[in-house]
Each structure stands twice: as structure tokens, then as C-alpha cells.
Scaffold this motif. Structure first.
Motif, PDB file in Angstrom:
ATOM      1  N   VAL A 126       0.898  -1.305   0.077  1.00 12.71           N
ATOM      2  CA  VAL A 126       0.033   0.008   0.092  1.00 12.71           C
ATOM      3  C   VAL A 126       0.836   1.331  -0.055  1.00 12.71           C
ATOM      4  CG1 VAL A 126      -1.669   1.180   1.252  1.00 12.71           C
ATOM      5  CG2 VAL A 126      -1.703  -1.133   1.058  1.00 12.71           C
ATOM      6  N   PHE A 127       2.113   1.122   0.792  1.00 17.40           N
ATOM      7  CA  PHE A 127       2.837   2.431   0.585  1.00 17.40           C
ATOM      8  C   PHE A 127       3.876   2.459  -0.273  1.00 17.40           C
ATOM      9  CE2 PHE A 127       1.047   1.879   4.907  1.00 17.40           C
ATOM     10  CZ  PHE A 127       0.845   3.150   5.464  1.00 17.40           C
ATOM     11  N   GLY A 128       3.790   1.477  -1.624  1.00 21.36           N
ATOM     12  CA  GLY A 128       4.642   1.632  -2.509  1.00 21.36           C
ATOM     13  C   GLY A 128       5.956   1.245  -2.090  1.00 21.36           C
ATOM     14  N   GLU A 129       7.053   1.203  -3.277  1.00 16.28           N
ATOM     15  CA  GLU A 129       8.289   0.737  -3.028  1.00 16.28           C
ATOM     16  C   GLU A 129       8.766   2.131  -3.054  1.00 16.28           C
ATOM     17  OE1 GLU A 129       9.331  -2.172  -3.371  1.00 16.28           O
ATOM     18  OE2 GLU A 129       7.076  -2.863  -3.365  1.00 16.28           O
ATOM     19  N   ALA A 130      10.392   2.228  -3.358  1.00 22.67           N
ATOM     20  CA  ALA A 130      11.215   3.302  -3.076  1.00 22.67           C
ATOM     21  C   ALA A 130      10.786   4.464  -3.833  1.00 22.67           C
ATOM     22  CB  ALA A 130      12.624   2.886  -3.785  1.00 22.67           C
ATOM     23  N   GLU A 131      10.642   5.740  -3.263  1.00 24.39           N
ATOM     24  CA  GLU A 131      10.320   6.901  -3.829  1.00 24.39           C
ATOM     25  C   GLU A 131      11.546   7.949  -4.296  1.00 24.39           C
ATOM     26  OE1 GLU A 131       6.704   8.535  -3.078  1.00 24.39           O
ATOM     27  OE2 GLU A 131       6.650   6.412  -4.173  1.00 24.39           O
ATOM     28  N   TRP A 259       7.182  14.099  -3.724  1.00 24.11           N
ATOM     29  CA  TRP A 259       7.353  12.626  -3.706  1.00 24.11           C
ATOM     30  C   TRP A 259       6.634  11.835  -4.333  1.00 24.11           C
ATOM     31  CZ3 TRP A 259       9.342  10.398   1.305  1.00 24.11           C
ATOM     32  CH2 TRP A 259      10.183  11.092   1.612  1.00 24.11           C
ATOM     33  N   LEU A 260       7.569  11.004  -5.574  1.00 22.45           N
ATOM     34  CA  LEU A 260       6.930  10.272  -6.482  1.00 22.45           C
ATOM     35  C   LEU A 260       7.664   8.728  -6.657  1.00 22.45           C
ATOM     36  CD1 LEU A 260       6.495  13.229  -8.771  1.00 22.45           C
ATOM     37  CD2 LEU A 260       4.525  11.888  -7.962  1.00 22.45           C
ATOM     38  N   PRO A 261       7.118   7.885  -7.453  1.00 22.07           N
ATOM     39  CA  PRO A 261       5.656   7.968  -8.038  1.00 22.07           C
ATOM     40  C   PRO A 261       4.466   7.796  -7.105  1.00 22.07           C
ATOM     41  CG  PRO A 261       6.453   5.864  -8.229  1.00 22.07           C
ATOM     42  CD  PRO A 261       7.771   6.509  -7.437  1.00 22.07           C
ATOM     43  N   GLY A 262       4.490   7.317  -5.798  1.00 21.42           N
ATOM     44  CA  GLY A 262       3.188   7.018  -5.187  1.00 21.42           C
ATOM     45  C   GLY A 262       2.865   8.081  -4.129  1.00 21.42           C
ATOM     46  N   ALA A 285      13.934   7.506  -1.093  1.00 20.99           N
ATOM     47  CA  ALA A 285      13.094   7.955  -0.119  1.00 20.99           C
ATOM     48  C   ALA A 285      12.108   6.832   0.052  1.00 20.99           C
ATOM     49  CB  ALA A 285      12.696   9.191  -0.635  1.00 20.99           C
ATOM     50  N   LYS A 286      11.401   6.829   1.274  1.00 22.03           N
ATOM     51  CA  LYS A 286      10.404   5.734   1.469  1.00 22.03           C
ATOM     52  C   LYS A 286       9.382   6.451   2.468  1.00 22.03           C
ATOM     53  CE  LYS A 286      10.617   1.376   3.953  1.00 22.03           C
ATOM     54  NZ  LYS A 286       9.653   0.629   2.933  1.00 22.03           N
ATOM     55  N   ILE A 287       8.101   5.882   2.264  1.00 18.53           N
ATOM     56  CA  ILE A 287       7.219   6.278   3.363  1.00 18.53           C
ATOM     57  C   ILE A 287       6.492   4.872   3.892  1.00 18.53           C
ATOM     58  CG2 ILE A 287       6.514   8.515   2.192  1.00 18.53           C
ATOM     59  CD1 ILE A 287       3.953   6.764   1.507  1.00 18.53           C
ATOM     60  N   GLY A 288       5.985   4.776   4.960  1.00 15.55           N
ATOM     61  CA  GLY A 288       5.418   3.908   5.593  1.00 15.55           C
ATOM     62  C   GLY A 288       4.906   3.849   6.911  1.00 15.55           C
ATOM     63  N   LEU A 289       4.469   2.827   7.964  1.00 19.82           N
ATOM     64  CA  LEU A 289       3.954   2.883   9.218  1.00 19.82           C
ATOM     65  C   LEU A 289       5.387   2.686   9.890  1.00 19.82           C
ATOM     66  CD1 LEU A 289       0.578   1.245   9.231  1.00 19.82           C
ATOM     67  CD2 LEU A 289       1.144   3.816   9.076  1.00 19.82           C
TER      68      LEU A 289
END
Ligand code: PBE
Length: 307
Positions: A126-131, A259-262, A285-289
Motif C-alpha cells: 500500500v505504501f509503494g516501493e522506493a520513492e 514525492w513520486l511515484p506514489g 526515499a520511502k514512506i510507511g508505518l
């Protein structure tokens, strides 16, 4: 005209920051001995089924809301919204008391240097791969202000670079001073950004950003480099949507905060035809819980739904 408009948007950003207090002050009950006998602790209950979010307009908050819909383990959870600063305070407080907390996190970020943290695994992606963090400028900039365009186009740095500026700011240095100090120490990198450009005499540049730690650091560094090249630079904090809109409508010069692609995929889809995409200024870069490492949970699927 655009100034007025920006002011209005700025006020909106300011107002949203004052909503912070509501969601964030709650300290959890003592839960340091939470892991009961076998299996994982019931963090859901201890956290009142709440993920500590940041600004309502942030991509990572939208992704966390999607995760709540996608994962059975998050059924009945909510994502509280406030500000990045309030999230960081809540995280710091929880760690001080060794309490559980789940935050919407991202990297690069100083919190990973300051605390022992981990991303929860996200098997559904859900949070995608590397950004990547990309630079977007207004149409026509290349023709109007070729030197500013070229510097913004050549601006590229690493996670270590941005993290050192963020950490300096987190330790109390004013963003502008932290930016100047980093530039002073990294002349080689900075001259690769200004390569092939000429100094100017007071041409104006306006950069927009959101008050996220990453963007405070990057925007201040780029602004300072442009100032040293003779530009008259202003930086304006906005909410996420208005930041994209301001560039797409040509009201401002640009931003280094896409911040892309996600993470900002929806905003990019909406505005990509009205702005100029100058590519990545930072990769990996990265996003998540994100949770403290002492929590006995590895995956989003290990959390417990509200029954
Ligand atoms: N962030 C930092 C932003 C992008 C930069 C992850 C908080 C967001 O979620 O939109």
C-alpha cells in the motif's frame, strides 16, 4: 494578485497547524509490560486503534488511510492528523516512556538517527516501493530565468546530505543557518549545481514547500544557493495541494518537494501537464508505518483489529 492568493493559502496552512493540539496530547497508559504470555501484545487496544498521522494533506496520511481499508488487521483503526512536528513530539514522548506508538513515517528523516525505529512490513504494498523526491518548476522558467532553471535542474543530493541538515535543524540550528553551514562544507557538490550558470543581480525566485522536515532542509539549502548566486529568494510554506497548485498555475518559481511515484501520485496526475518536471533531486526515499524497535511487531498484519 498571486501574493494575495498565496497569503490565503498560507493562512490555511497556519490554521491547520493549530489543530494539532486536539489529536496529539494523549499519553497512553503504562504499557511497557504489554506483551502478554505468548504471541504479540495487543497494541491495537493500547493505542486506541489510532495511527499517529501528520498533516491531513500529506500523501503518507492518505496511504495510511488506504492501509486501514486494505488490511483486516487495521479494521476499525483511525489515522489521527495533526502536524509533522506534533507527530515527532508524540514519537519522542512514547519512546521516552517505552510505550507503543505507530506513526506515519518517512525517510530520509532525522528520527532514524535519533531513535531505534523500524518500518512495519507492508505485504500488500500500500505504501509503494522506493520513492524519489523530484523538482517541479513553472512553465516558462527556462526562457525567463535560465540560470535559476539550470540550478534547480542540477540540484541533486543524497539521503546522507539531507539527513545531516535535518539533524542539525532538529538539534536547534535555524534552518537558514543549517543550510549555510552545509553549503560551506560541501562546496564541490554545490558547484556541480551552479555549474554553467552566471550570477545574477537580484532577480526574484519564489519557492514553495510544506513544513515537513525533509522539505524544510532541502528548500532552505536550495534557497541559500540561489541567494549566493545573486537571486532574491523567498520561500513560502503551504499545504501539500496548494503547493502543487501554486507551481502549476505559474504563481511561483517551483518546488523541490514532489514525492513520486506514489506519495504525491494523485497530485502529479492532476498537475503534470501544467508544470515542468525536472526529475529527481534525491533517490531512495520511502514512506510507511513506523514503530519503535522495542515493539513486538514486524508487519502491519501483526496488528489487531478492533472487534
Ligand atoms: N512526507 C514527507 C510527505 C512527502 C514528504 C512523506 C511527509 C507526504 O507524505 O506527502
Amino acid at each position: 494578485m498571486f501574493n494575495l492568493n498565496l497569503k490565503r493559502l498560507g493562512i490555511a496552512a497556519g490554521l491547520s497547524l493549530t489543530l494539532v493540539a486536539a489529536g496529539c496530547g494523549s499519553s497512553e497508559e503504562d504499557s511497557s509490560n504489554a506483551s502478554g504470555g505468548e504471541g504479540e501484545a495487543n497494541y491495537g487496544e493500547q493505542l486506541d486503534y489510532t495511527i499517529t498521522g501528520i498533516e491531513a494533506g500529506a500523501g503518507v496520511v492518505a496511504a495510511a488511510q488506504d492501509a486501514v481499508k486494505e488490511y483486516d488487521s487495521l479494521a476499525g483503526w483511525e489515522v489521527s492528523t495533526s502536524s509533522s512536528g506534533a507527530m515527532a513530539t508524540a514519537l519522542g514522548d512514547a519512546i521516552e516512556n517505552e510505550e507503543p506508538i505507530v506513526v506515519t513515517g518517512w525517510s530520509p528523516h532525522w528520527k532514524f538517527e535519533k531513535y531505534d525505529l523500524k518500518y512495519l512490513k507492508d505485504p500488500k504494498g500500500v505504501f509503494g516501493e522506493a520513492e524519489k523526491i523530484k523538482t517541479m518548476v513553472r512553465k516558462g522558467l527556462k526562457e525567463d530565468k535560465p540560470n535559476a532553471y539550470k540550478i534547480l535542474d542540477q540540484f541533486k543530493w543524497s539521503s546522507e546530505d539531507i539527513q545531516s541538515v535535518m539533524l542539525d535543524i532538529n538539534e536547534g540550528t535555524a534552518p537558514e543557518e543549517a543550510a549555510k553551514a552545509w553549503i560551506e562544507k560541501n562546496q564541490d557538490k554545490v558547484s556541480s549545481w551552479t555549474k554553467g550558470t552566471e550570477k545574477v543581480d537580484g532577480k526574484s525566485v519564489e519557492l514553495v514547500y510544506v513544513n515537513w522536515d525533509t522539505e524544510i532542509a532541502s528548500t532552505n539549502v536550495v534557497a541559500e544557493v540561489l541567494k549566493q548566486q545573486g537571486f532574491d529568494v523567498t520561500i513560502t510554506p503551504l499545504n501539500n495541494g496548494p503547493m502543487w497548485e501554486a507551481v502549476a498555475e505559474g504563481e511561483v518559481t517551483g518546488m523541490v518537494a514532489a514525492w513520486l511515484p506514489g506519495t504525491h501520485g494523485d497530485l502529479y496526475a492532476e498537475y503534470k501537464d501544467s508544470l515542468v518536471d525536472l526529475g529527481a533531486n534525491l533517490k531512495g526515499a520511502k514512506i510507511g508505518l513506523v514503530v519503535p524497535s522495542y515493539m513486538d511487531v514486524e508487519s502491519i498484519e501483526d496488528l489487531q483489529p478492533k472487534e
